[in-house]
Design an enzyme around this catalytic site. Sequence first.
Site, PDB file in Angstrom:
ATOM      1  CE  LYS A 237      -1.669  -4.047   2.957  1.00  0.00           C
ATOM      2  NZ  LYS A 237      -1.794  -5.225   2.073  1.00  0.00           N
TER       3      LYS A 237
ATOM      4  CB  SER B 259      -0.854  -0.004   1.270  1.00  0.00           C
ATOM      5  OG  SER B 259      -1.497   1.245   1.437  1.00  0.00           O
TER       6      SER B 259
ATOM      7  CE1 TYR C  86      -4.185  -2.234   4.858  1.00  0.00           C
ATOM      8  CE2 TYR C  86      -3.257  -0.086   4.351  1.00  0.00           C
ATOM      9  CZ  TYR C  86      -3.810  -1.277   3.931  1.00  0.00           C
ATOM     10  OH  TYR C  86      -3.979  -1.526   2.586  1.00  0.00           O
TER      11      TYR C  86
HETATM   12  N1  LIG Z   1      -8.651  -0.418  -1.526  1.00  0.00           N
HETATM   13  C1  LIG Z   1      -7.631   0.357  -1.222  1.00  0.00           C
HETATM   14  O1  LIG Z   1      -7.763   1.601  -1.111  1.00  0.00           O
HETATM   15  C2  LIG Z   1      -6.268  -0.236  -1.041  1.00  0.00           C
HETATM   16  C3  LIG Z   1      -5.168   0.647  -0.979  1.00  0.00           C
HETATM   17  C4  LIG Z   1      -3.907   0.118  -0.774  1.00  0.00           C
HETATM   18  C5  LIG Z   1      -3.740  -1.254  -0.667  1.00  0.00           C
HETATM   19  N2  LIG Z   1      -4.822  -2.085  -0.728  1.00  0.00           N
HETATM   20  C6  LIG Z   1      -4.571  -3.520  -0.594  1.00  0.00           C
HETATM   21  O2  LIG Z   1      -5.099  -4.185  -1.721  1.00  0.00           O
HETATM   22  C7  LIG Z   1      -5.386  -5.555  -1.385  1.00  0.00           C
HETATM   23  C8  LIG Z   1      -6.772  -5.900  -1.875  1.00  0.00           C
HETATM   24  O3  LIG Z   1      -7.697  -5.111  -1.152  1.00  0.00           O
HETATM   25  P1  LIG Z   1      -9.064  -4.566  -1.774  1.00  0.00           P
HETATM   26  O4  LIG Z   1      -9.067  -3.107  -1.597  1.00  0.00           O
HETATM   27  O5  LIG Z   1      -9.295  -5.164  -3.101  1.00  0.00           O
HETATM   28  O6  LIG Z   1     -10.072  -5.131  -0.659  1.00  0.00           O
HETATM   29  P2  LIG Z   1     -11.304  -6.142  -0.737  1.00  0.00           P
HETATM   30  O7  LIG Z   1     -11.823  -6.238   0.644  1.00  0.00           O
HETATM   31  O8  LIG Z   1     -12.233  -5.740  -1.835  1.00  0.00           O
HETATM   32  O9  LIG Z   1     -10.601  -7.499  -1.183  1.00  0.00           O
HETATM   33  C9  LIG Z   1      -9.774  -8.224  -0.300  1.00  0.00           C
HETATM   34  C10 LIG Z   1     -10.078  -9.705  -0.475  1.00  0.00           C
HETATM   35  O10 LIG Z   1      -9.203 -10.424   0.405  1.00  0.00           O
HETATM   36  C11 LIG Z   1      -9.983 -11.446   1.022  1.00  0.00           C
HETATM   37  N3  LIG Z   1      -9.393 -11.838   2.293  1.00  0.00           N
HETATM   38  C12 LIG Z   1      -9.409 -11.145   3.471  1.00  0.00           C
HETATM   39  N4  LIG Z   1      -8.818 -11.861   4.423  1.00  0.00           N
HETATM   40  C13 LIG Z   1      -8.411 -13.022   3.859  1.00  0.00           C
HETATM   41  C14 LIG Z   1      -7.740 -14.173   4.357  1.00  0.00           C
HETATM   42  N5  LIG Z   1      -7.380 -14.285   5.646  1.00  0.00           N
HETATM   43  N6  LIG Z   1      -7.460 -15.183   3.488  1.00  0.00           N
HETATM   44  C15 LIG Z   1      -7.851 -15.095   2.193  1.00  0.00           C
HETATM   45  N7  LIG Z   1      -8.507 -14.043   1.677  1.00  0.00           N
HETATM   46  C16 LIG Z   1      -8.775 -13.019   2.504  1.00  0.00           C
HETATM   47  C17 LIG Z   1     -11.367 -10.838   1.208  1.00  0.00           C
HETATM   48  O11 LIG Z   1     -12.368 -11.842   1.391  1.00  0.00           O
HETATM   49  C18 LIG Z   1     -11.525 -10.063  -0.089  1.00  0.00           C
HETATM   50  O12 LIG Z   1     -12.122 -10.854  -1.090  1.00  0.00           O
HETATM   51  C19 LIG Z   1      -5.217  -5.651   0.133  1.00  0.00           C
HETATM   52  O13 LIG Z   1      -3.961  -6.224   0.422  1.00  0.00           O
HETATM   53  C20 LIG Z   1      -5.255  -4.195   0.585  1.00  0.00           C
HETATM   54  O14 LIG Z   1      -4.582  -3.984   1.791  1.00  0.00           O
HETATM   55  C21 LIG Z   1      -6.074  -1.606  -0.921  1.00  0.00           C
END
Ligand SMILES: NC(=O)c1ccc[n+]([C@@H]2O[C@H](COP(=O)([O-])OP(=O)(O)OC[C@H]3O[C@@H](n4cnc5c(N)ncnc54)[C@H](O)[C@@H]3O)[C@@H](O)[C@H]2O)c1
Length: 269
Positions: A166, A147, A162
């Site tokens: 990250k 992130s 968080y």
């Molecule tokens: N959305 C944002 O603004 C953002 C920004 C920076 C980084 N991220 C990172 O991007 C990645 C994806 O996040 P997203 O925004 O698509 O969120 P999201 O919640 O839409 O998707 C995350 C997925 O991970 C799955 N998950 C959660 N815990 C789990 C586990 N223990 N085992 C297996 N699967 C699991 C959830 O069921 C979900 O389907 C994450 O690592 C998040 O930290 C997101």
Amino acid sequence: MASRIGDLNGKAAIITGAASGIGLALAHALAAKGVDLALADIDANGLEAARAELAPSGRRIFTRVLDVSRDADVRAAALEFEAQLGAIHLVFNNAGIDMSGTLESLSEEDWTRAFGVNVFGVIHGIRHFVPLLRRHGGPAHVVNTASGAGLWVHSEIPMGAYAATKSSVVALSEALEQELRGTRIGVSVLCPGPVATPIAERSPHSSERLRASIAAGASPQKVAGQVLDAICAGEFYIFTPTRMKAGLEQRFGRILDALERQQVAGTPT
Ligand SMILES: NC(=O)c1ccc[n+]([C@@H]2O[C@H](COP(=O)([O-])OP(=O)(O)OC[C@H]3O[C@@H](n4cnc5c(N)ncnc54)[C@H](O)[C@@H]3O)[C@@H](O)[C@H]2O)c1
């Protein structure tokens, strides 16, 4: 620059966190490029919905419910996916959760969960999925989702836990790139700014401000397209639209200033 995988058509990918958000968008973007898919997530219903959405792509699609924080789950998934798909060329260690809140307010359970999913999830992926990329000797690539918060701690939205997870993912990815130098396996670390996914809605303590920022973020589809372009270009750090440049300049400027001020005569380490 990381090593380059080249044409994605006919390759096979494992994606964790594939039932939603960035992972699901990556699955669609990869299928459109002719990539067969192994989709893993803790959300069984979400995975089934993803499989149904992706079926018209005509690619081979396998799913497995797993908890990335559990070593045994990831090890078993690696064996199963390899048996189903054969050679694996791409790994996306993407599953992650938000853990907002001030450092003192979070419970031990919150901390364990955040590090279990966000850090150990990536560690287990490195230990069990990356060996699959080595096996066939051809070009391959691994992307770990960190992130922007892994490089810069937001001063107004409390999400230090968080950020700590990250920042670990950034360090793990930098180390992995070094360790894989000289092989045909490239590495990237995805450091997105806000992306419009349900991540904050699923979070136990997310603030109104974080939810608003994420809702106004980049589309997951746009991010997925950027990720595939970056893989093909051999980029290590992958950024999505973000306002953190000034924050990064301030942080690294402060570090370098301190280093400069405190340099003493003697052998540099
Ligand atoms: N959305 C944002 O603004 C953002 C920004 C920076 C980084 N991220 C990172 O991007 C990645 C994806 O996040 P997203 O925004 O698509 O969120 P999201 O919640 O839409 O998707 C995350 C997925 O991970 C799955 N998950 C959660 N815990 C789990 C586990 N223990 N085992 C297996 N699967 C699991 C959830 O069921 C979900 O389907 C994450 O690592 C998040 O930290 C997101």
